[in-house]
Design an enzyme around this catalytic site. Structure first.
Site, PDB file in Angstrom:
ATOM      1  N   GLY A  71       0.808  -1.214   0.000  1.00  0.00           N
ATOM      2  CA  GLY A  71       0.000   0.000   0.000  1.00  0.00           C
ATOM      3  C   GLY A  71       0.844   1.269   0.000  1.00  0.00           C
ATOM      4  O   GLY A  71       0.508   2.243  -0.685  1.00  0.00           O
ATOM      5  N   SER A 199      -3.748  -3.091  -0.592  1.00  0.00           N
ATOM      6  CA  SER A 199      -2.645  -3.875  -0.034  1.00  0.00           C
ATOM      7  C   SER A 199      -3.150  -5.229   0.449  1.00  0.00           C
ATOM      8  O   SER A 199      -4.129  -5.301   1.193  1.00  0.00           O
ATOM      9  CB  SER A 199      -2.007  -3.102   1.127  1.00  0.00           C
ATOM     10  OG  SER A 199      -0.984  -3.874   1.717  1.00  0.00           O
ATOM     11  N   CYS A 325       1.977   2.399  13.135  1.00  0.00           N
ATOM     12  CA  CYS A 325       3.143   3.167  12.712  1.00  0.00           C
ATOM     13  C   CYS A 325       3.497   4.234  13.732  1.00  0.00           C
ATOM     14  O   CYS A 325       4.641   4.629  13.855  1.00  0.00           O
ATOM     15  CB  CYS A 325       2.872   3.830  11.367  1.00  0.00           C
ATOM     16  SG  CYS A 325       1.861   2.825  10.296  1.00  0.00           S
TER      17      CYS A 325
END
Ligand SMILES: *Cc1c(COP(=O)(O)O)cnc(C)c1O
Length: 389
Positions: A71, A199, A325
């Site tokens: 992605g 993704s 993240c």
């Protein structure tokens, strides 16, 4: 103790059909798809089968699917490729404040090259409107990028309306649909979308394979130069094991989507209402109905998200605070801040994301454990104490 995995927005467990396809590609169909011999031809055939399967999942034509390493690459390619192809026409890009970092940090990089980016604010649910997009358009706007579904709070954006505005103004429209593909119905044949990122590892395929949908006739610059793979638009020997697996995962999830969505929506709503009723001063983040079937995101006041995660982990429950993240950093989520949550509440957010293996029993166990953990943490919290005085 049986562990409970409620972090499917971060990544998913590879489903058996996909794992089987990957194993076959590694051990039997191991040729290079560019080779002319029989091994190569078999690999090419498997590659094109996967392309058709992925295309079918989003209503695209086979030739409109370009495989990438995931992605993030698809997002980088869409934004940089469109910006570099169209910079003669203008240098203005419109996006939102709640995009994934694969879009936001790419925008930052483009700003350093001299592009100008408008980051649209969102409402309390994390939504932007087509009117906002239309107002932000300028004669030099070359690209609009708005995500289909938010990875932290699960909010669905009105991408069909936004795409229609872009189409009317002759501006390219990209959507980061990494969280949406396979989980909500999407049809690029019927929707005015020019570029779409997806993704595999978000829908039960391995990490490291994704795709960019590029509508027929749309020209963007290449990101990865080299060999003639992907019709000369994305170089590099194809990651056939992961791509073949993504194709199988796409075919499986397309067949199950309607039934699975209904099942997950019911479990999601049971978890949401259970948490809100059992833990005082808890709020739901994101839109109550316009949200991904598997996404629950709540803020539990007076409790640090990190403390909650650790206690849940010790109880065998895997969750997340915001996006994977940003965890590890102590910054509150940019998404929750953009939605107008005060810092102290944004810090106490918890994301539980359900998937195809999530059971009702697991949801029941979370509804027992989480209120207990919250009560214990609050008893130790000086913040909570102060608010009672
Ligand atoms: C996971 C995710 C990405 C990044 O995809 P990778 O395949 O992990 O690089 C981009 N956008 C959104 C919304 C995501 O959830």
């Amino acid at each position: 103790m049986e562990r409970i995995y409620l972090d499917n927005a971060a990544t998913t467990r590879v489903r058996p059909e996909a794992a089987e396809a990957a194993l076959r590609a590694m051990t039997e169909i191991y040729g290079n798809a560019s080779s002319v011999h029989a091994f190569g031809r078999e690999a090419k055939k498997a590659l094109e089968k996967a392309r058709a399967q992925v295309a079918a999942l989003i209503g695209a034509k086979k030739e409109e699917i370009y495989f990438t390493a995931g992605g993030s690459e698809a997002d980088n390619w869409a934004l940089k490729g469109a910006a570099h192809a169209l910079c003669g026409k203008g240098r203005h890009i419109v996006t939102t404040a709640v995009e994934h970092h694969a879009v936001l940090h790419t925008c930052k990089a483009l700003e350093k090259e001299g592009f100008e980016v408008t980051y649209l604010p969102v409402d309390e649910y994390g939504r932007v409107t087509a009117e906002q997009v239309e107002k932000a358009l300028r004669p030099d706007t070359i690209l609009v990028s708005v995500m289909a579904a938010n990875n932290e709070v699960g909010t669905l954006e009105p991408i069909a309306e936004i795409g229609a505005v872009c189409r009317a103004h002759n501006v390219l429209f990209h959507t980061d649909a990494v969280q949406a593909v396979g989980h909500v119905a999407l049809d690029v044949g019927a929707m005015p979308i020019d570029l779409l990122s997806l993704s595999g590892h978000k829908f039960y395929a391995p990490k490291g394979a994704g795709a960019l949908y590029i509508r027929t006739g749309v020209r963007i610059q290449n990101l990865i130069e080299g060999g003639a793979q992907e019709r000369g638009r994305r170089a590099g020997t194809e990651n056939l094991p992961a791509i073949a697996a993504m194709g199988e995962a796409a075919a499986c999830i397309a067949a199950e989507m309607e039934e699975e969505n209904a099942r997950l929506t019911r479990l999601r709503d049971k978890l949401i209402s259970g948490l809100l009723s059992r833990i005082p001063e808890t709020r739901l983040n994101g839109h109550p109905t316009q949200r991904l079937p598997g996404n629950v995101n709540v803020s539990i006041r007076y409790i640090e998200g990190e403390a909650l995660l650790l206690s849940l982990d010790m109880a065998g429950i895997a969750a997340s605070s915001g996006s994977a993240c940003t965890s590890g950093s102590l910054d509150p989520s940019h998404v929750l801040l953009a939605m107008g949550l005060p810092h102290e509440i944004a810090h106490g957010s918890l994301r539980l994301t359900l998937g195809r293996e999530t059971t009702e029993e697991e949801i029941d166990r979370v509804l027992e454990e989480l209120p207990r953990i919250a009560q214990r943490l609050r008893a130790m919290s000086p913040l909570y104490d102060d608010s009672r005085r």
